[in-house]
Enzyme design. Structure first.
Site, PDB file in Angstrom:
ATOM      1  N   ASP B  58     -56.890 -19.463 -74.006  1.00 64.51           N
ATOM      2  CA  ASP B  58     -56.827 -18.837 -75.301  1.00 64.51           C
ATOM      3  C   ASP B  58     -57.549 -17.528 -75.312  1.00 64.51           C
ATOM      4  OD1 ASP B  58     -55.548 -19.893 -77.855  1.00 64.51           O
ATOM      5  OD2 ASP B  58     -56.088 -21.707 -76.751  1.00 64.51           O
ATOM      6  N   ARG B 285     -54.610 -13.523 -67.148  1.00 63.37           N
ATOM      7  CA  ARG B 285     -55.767 -14.402 -67.304  1.00 63.37           C
ATOM      8  C   ARG B 285     -56.738 -14.262 -66.154  1.00 63.37           C
ATOM      9  NH1 ARG B 285     -53.918 -20.302 -68.395  1.00 63.37           N
ATOM     10  NH2 ARG B 285     -56.081 -20.520 -67.705  1.00 63.37           N
ATOM     11  N   TYR B 293     -45.326 -16.115 -72.175  1.00 65.50           N
ATOM     12  CA  TYR B 293     -44.610 -16.734 -73.283  1.00 65.50           C
ATOM     13  C   TYR B 293     -43.174 -16.237 -73.194  1.00 65.50           C
ATOM     14  CZ  TYR B 293     -49.077 -17.989 -75.437  1.00 65.50           C
ATOM     15  OH  TYR B 293     -50.318 -18.513 -75.702  1.00 65.50           O
ATOM     16  N   PRO B 368     -48.893 -19.367 -81.222  1.00 64.11           N
ATOM     17  CA  PRO B 368     -50.082 -19.124 -80.405  1.00 64.11           C
ATOM     18  C   PRO B 368     -50.191 -17.689 -79.907  1.00 64.11           C
ATOM     19  CG  PRO B 368     -48.385 -20.214 -79.102  1.00 64.11           C
ATOM     20  CD  PRO B 368     -47.844 -20.078 -80.487  1.00 64.11           C
TER      21      PRO B 368
END
Lengths: 676, 676
Positions: B58, B285, B293, B368
């Site tokens: 996240d 990340r 996504y 998200p």
């Protein structure tokens, strides 16, 4: 039952004697090579039963912190340490009361991305021990309490790479011998034990290495021995090396305390000269502690030992009160104290046949107030051990080891000279007026202080020409072209500057890329890569690197990553829109899916534009190649066409393995990217 | 022998249901109050047997990181996380191929000292668990696997401070029930288990709290219950609160992978709109991983459940290849994948009688991709739990708890509205030209993206007027004087700015001083303290603070430090030479030997001058007082003479203890310092 102590025999590659800062730095440096080659056997012994030191706090200088960064140690240490920030100078006013006359920055702005700071030596040693355990995968552990008692070198085998010519006899000590002494007495009261050290005290018990017994003797056949055993170095004395220099007659007391005082700069580093009561240096420390160096009235007589037991904390505090007057001064908690008089000495030799080395306090002693002791000690073995690591892993010739003494001895001498001047200025009585020739001029003191700060930062070190430093036209097989990087002085440390990582635009310090893993770096300042002519030069340089005869292809052992011995990092002068990372030749400059090799000297979103090319004095169009040693010092500045010089430079001391990686081509990697 | 499961009964102050981000933040906030009052009993339960989550990564937004800093969590998390830095926008070109049309900063420059970054949720939870253990001295531990099964509130006792009106029945789960489910199936293969989690997996075993047995039932009588039990919240459903909103019909797949691609912005956050194949968002990340996504071709039908088992990684990768065309795209290591369709819903109520609260996903669900889920969830309990902590420790009235819903529900609604607009723009087909009304204009998308970024940073939140926010002339007993700090909006978070610590000149972020310990802060912008008239105002303000009737004297319990409930921090606009720290009134502004209370808005040696007064819009001569809540939000902006407003403000909700510290004088502290 065996009668008398057992005797065993063993061999190892390196035996480090002493686990203070110099010894731990040696072990940490060699850990990296042990990680790469687990067959290397590196040992470190210490005669103390524990790492616990009382009160020893030390300044960490800019260059030391830069080196720590390249060992993965800086971030945590800086977070724990106290940034000293400001120096306040106090001198007597017309009434003879001390008065602030100046405030200057403790770290000269612009000399480093790190600032001088202070941290308890026990914490620094703890970080080293943790890092050694991690990097060496617990292969290197401090063995305590162990004392050397015999040392011999078979000089006939000194140049035989495969020989173990050093014979050193170790004795495993009894518990009653290994308790640290202080002032000639056993530790007797809480005063001597810092309450910062509760965590450390848990480790503070007598425990010999597994399987060893008190009084057991071990004869070790070592390839190399490094004596990091302090000012009274047994290794140095056994080798018969002399400490050359003198003692001053000034005596200083030291307090580590939480003060109760209305002195307005009690949290600044201060140099206070009182009219008649002597001087004080204040070093604010972590956790509310402050260190006070307090000049005492007593003087030492030349040639006579001072009776240190005469100095009590009360004596030191009383004198501090006089110097601080009219400010109030008392101590609300006293952690530690000591007293010393200043000696300034250095050995003439740092090694015996490049098989037995000495480092740190074993080579040089001086006053503690410029915060040089621990720093210089660590930087000694930081210098020695990458060379030793390359020799031990078969990558470099033994000849490279000669540069340890040739680089560190002159620096130690310069340090002693600096300290000699500085400590006399600091201990001297302030001049009452210009006619007072016996007194010290406060202007001269300030000037020395500012100059000394640059020296003390460690960033001014410039190593002389040698096979590993291509400077001028002597000592090295090649010459640099200094005009290609006007502000980079060959022999100094490569200064970090912010650039932008091409792959995602993040501002990155170039210094962060110089992780100490034994690899040399070729920093390719690629210039204007959007220009066809320049891109052709870049491609030619890249083609050399990928060719079978390049220094990378020749000196990197087969089976290892092509970065392992000589790593290439590219910094172009374009924006991230003018060129794409895929425009750079693969695989040499842009290895497949490796997004951490290409950098841009351009504006970042949040941290501006550091103008690295301009800072280094490099032409934004043409660029250059900067060769950086594994310890971060600039070895050479070359043109993109100087690939023959690269061959000649590394040819002086590198060993070509029988099985090298050879040429590298990656023919799949031919995709042409868009141009915005 | 007892037949059937055992049944026990207990009581506690707070029971937190669910140990995800919202629950852990609640536990971490309350840890601070448990540290202060170890008699407080706070429990946290979770129905999963371990904290291990698969793949959940996240974004951490600026405001979240600011809050983490005030909980001692930011430094380590930022060091581990990946700074996203840049967003690249790709759109179809005239040939229908994607092409980079823009690069914008991921965090708008200037909105925070932190940048948005990404870290695996498992690591964030690990840092929370460590911090909860440390701060609460292991008094708060997550109890697993435990499920609530009955919940009752005795509303007649809701307003009785000493009552335990919530009855909640817990069941200790069997091992076979507690394994996390994924896509309706048990975890079956390595795909679902991130290889980032080896450390975590060690904890990943079924172990009930000591002394508990499977199927055992415990009836807990709690003062408060907080439902942090996720989107399908049992607490919310049991309370009968409705989620209001809708689902879109777009379906998205998610990949966590190490990609093999020649796409030039693979390490940037990207928003890619293809001509006909859908959209992709890239979130780079940590550790070389990239999250994708990927919009899928399939659509959900309103009111029907989507069969998620139909979506395999292959389907997602195939669609990604189409969107990335003409760039190559493949996955060299796949860590995790999932698929979802977007729902946007929010509850109308956040609490039942301010005795049972819900927070996080239990209150709001949304897409998200804007990285809001975890952030908003944590900020819910960050808002709630300082209030709850003050009530539990007897320092504030229960009335303050009403502001949880009044502050967080409107924000959740705004978030849903934002997400509604944003996700439609992102999922929509790009307009082919200006006449293509069914398509999404890429300019409109970029504009929404930039606006959204400000919103998403969390720094734009401005809470409405209430007893704890003195804004306008409603809702609060006092009014602020906004003209005293023109750029500080009451109700927003107090923005950090660099100032210089007077005692040693170190640049310090004001935000670093706002450690979350339940204390309100009075930030005294003292103005020009070198001016006699202004110093008289400062002294009068200080005299009020030290008087028996000040808010500090009245609301701080006897025996506690005077900073414990309301802390004063002074920032003057002078240089460190124009005034001395000893010039500031003791003890209220300069407590004896406390060198961390006085700051200067002046030039620093190494980090320049941040011009904090100008930044905040405060007059450098006259200054003002900014009241900051324990969570760092600005409560009021007052004049130095407005001490009656301070009385009225705190009088609304603070509880005066029977034994308060009372007036504070320190008559010894009268030494007059030099003036340079």
């Amino acid at each position: 039952m065996v009668q008398g102590p057992r005797h065993i025999e063993s061999s190892c590659d390196v035996l480090i004697v002493g686990a203070g800062p110099a010894g731990l730095m040696a072990a940490r440096m060699l850990s990296e090579f042990v990680r790469q080659d687990p067959s290397l056997k590196v040992r470190i012994i210490d005669k103390r039963s524990t790492k616990v030191y009382n009160g020893q706090a030390d300044g960490l200088q800019c260059r030391t912190l830069e080196s720590f960064k390249n060992l993965g140690l800086a971030d945590q240490i800086v977070a724990e340490a106290n940034d000293m920030c400001t120096i306040a100078l106090y001198n007597p006013d017309e009434n003879g009361h001390i008065r602030r006359t100046d405030r200057i920055p403790d770290t000269l702005p612009g000399i480093s991305r790190y600032h001088q700071c202070v941290l308890h030596q026990g914490r620094i040693e703890r970080h080293f021990l943790d890092s050694i355990a991690e990097v060496s995968d617990t292969r290197i552990k401090v063995e305590r309490p162990v004392q050397p008692q015999k040392l011999e070198l078979d000089e006939s085998k000194a140049e035989d790479n495969s020989a173990y010519p050093v014979k050193i006899e170790l004795r495993y000590m009894r518990e009653d011998e290994s308790v640290p002494l202080q002032f000639g007495h056993k530790v007797e009261n809480g005063l001597f034990r810092s309450n910062l050290q509760t965590q450390e005290e848990e480790d503070s018990h007598y425990a010999l290495p597994e399987g060893m017994e008190p009084d057991m003797v071990e004869t070790v056949h070592a390839k190399y021995v490094i004596g990091c055993d302090g000012g009274h170095s047994w290794v140095r004395r056994t080798l018969g090396f002399n400490m050359i220099g003198e003692q001053t007659d000034y005596i200083w007391g030291v307090l580590d305390a939480v003060p109760a005082s209305n002195f307005p700069d009690i949290r600044s580093r201060c140099a206070i000269h009182s009219a008649d009561s002597g001087s004080i240096m204040i070093i604010p420390r972590e956790d509310g502690l402050v260190r006070f160096y307090v000049q005492l009235q007593a003087r030492a007589k030349q040639g006579e030992r001072v009776d240190r037991t005469a100095f009590t904390p009360e004596v030191v505090i009383e004198n501090a009160k006089k110097i601080f007057h009219p400010y109030s001064f008392d101590v609300s908690r006293l952690d530690w104290f000591t007293a010393y008089h200043i000696g300034q000495r250095v050995t003439d030799k740092f090694s015996k046949n490049e098989r037995i080395f000495i480092a740190g306090d074993a080579c040089h002693t001086h006053s503690p107030k410029a915060g040089q002791g621990m720093n210089t000690s660590m930087m000694d073995t930081y210098n020695l051990c990458w060379k030793l690591g390359l020799v031990l892993t078969g990558r470099a010739e033994r000849s490279i080891l000669k540069t340890y003494e040739s680089e560190r001895q002159p620096f130690a001498q310069a340090l002693i000279d600096f300290d000699h001047q500085f400590s006399r200025l600091f201990s001297g009585r302030p001049a009452k007026d210009v006619a007072d020739e016996m007194g010290v001029s406060m202007d001269a003191f300030k000037e020395a202080f500012v100059k000394g700060n640059k020296f003390a930062s460690g960033t001014a070190i410039c190593y002389d020409a040698s096979p590993i430093v291509a400077k001028g036209d002597k000592g090295c097989a090649i010459t640099s072209t200094p005009s290609l990087a006007k502000n980079i002085e060959v022999g100094t440390r490569f200064e970090s500057r912010q650039v932008v990582r091409h792959s995602e635009g993040l501002p990155i310090e170039l210094g962060d890329l110089l992780y100490m893993n034994g690899a040399f770096r070729l920093i390719l300042f690629a210039g204007n890569a959007a220009d066809c002519t320049q891109m052709a030069r870049i491609q030619k340089f890249a083609a050399y690197l990928d060719s079978a005869n390049s220094v990378i292809s020749k000196y990197t052992p087969a089976g290892q990553h092509r970065n392992a011995t000589i790593e290439t990092i590219t910094v172009h002068s374009n924006t991230r829109e003018e060129v794409e990372m895929h425009d750079f030749p693969a695989p040499s400059l842009f290895p497949k899916y490796d997004y951490d090799k290409i950098y841009a000297d351009c504006e970042s979103w949040h941290k501006g534009h550091a103008h690295a090319y301009d800072h280094y004095g490099i032409d934004r169009q043409k660029g250059c190649v900067v060769v950086v040693r594994p310890d971060g010092y600039v070895a050479a500045v070359l043109d993109l066409e100087d690939t023959d010089k690269l061959d000649a430079y590394f040819g002086q001391f590198m060993v070509a393995p029988k099985n090298a990686v050879g040429a590298n081509q990656d023919p799949d990697w031919t995709f042409k990217t868009q141009r915005a």
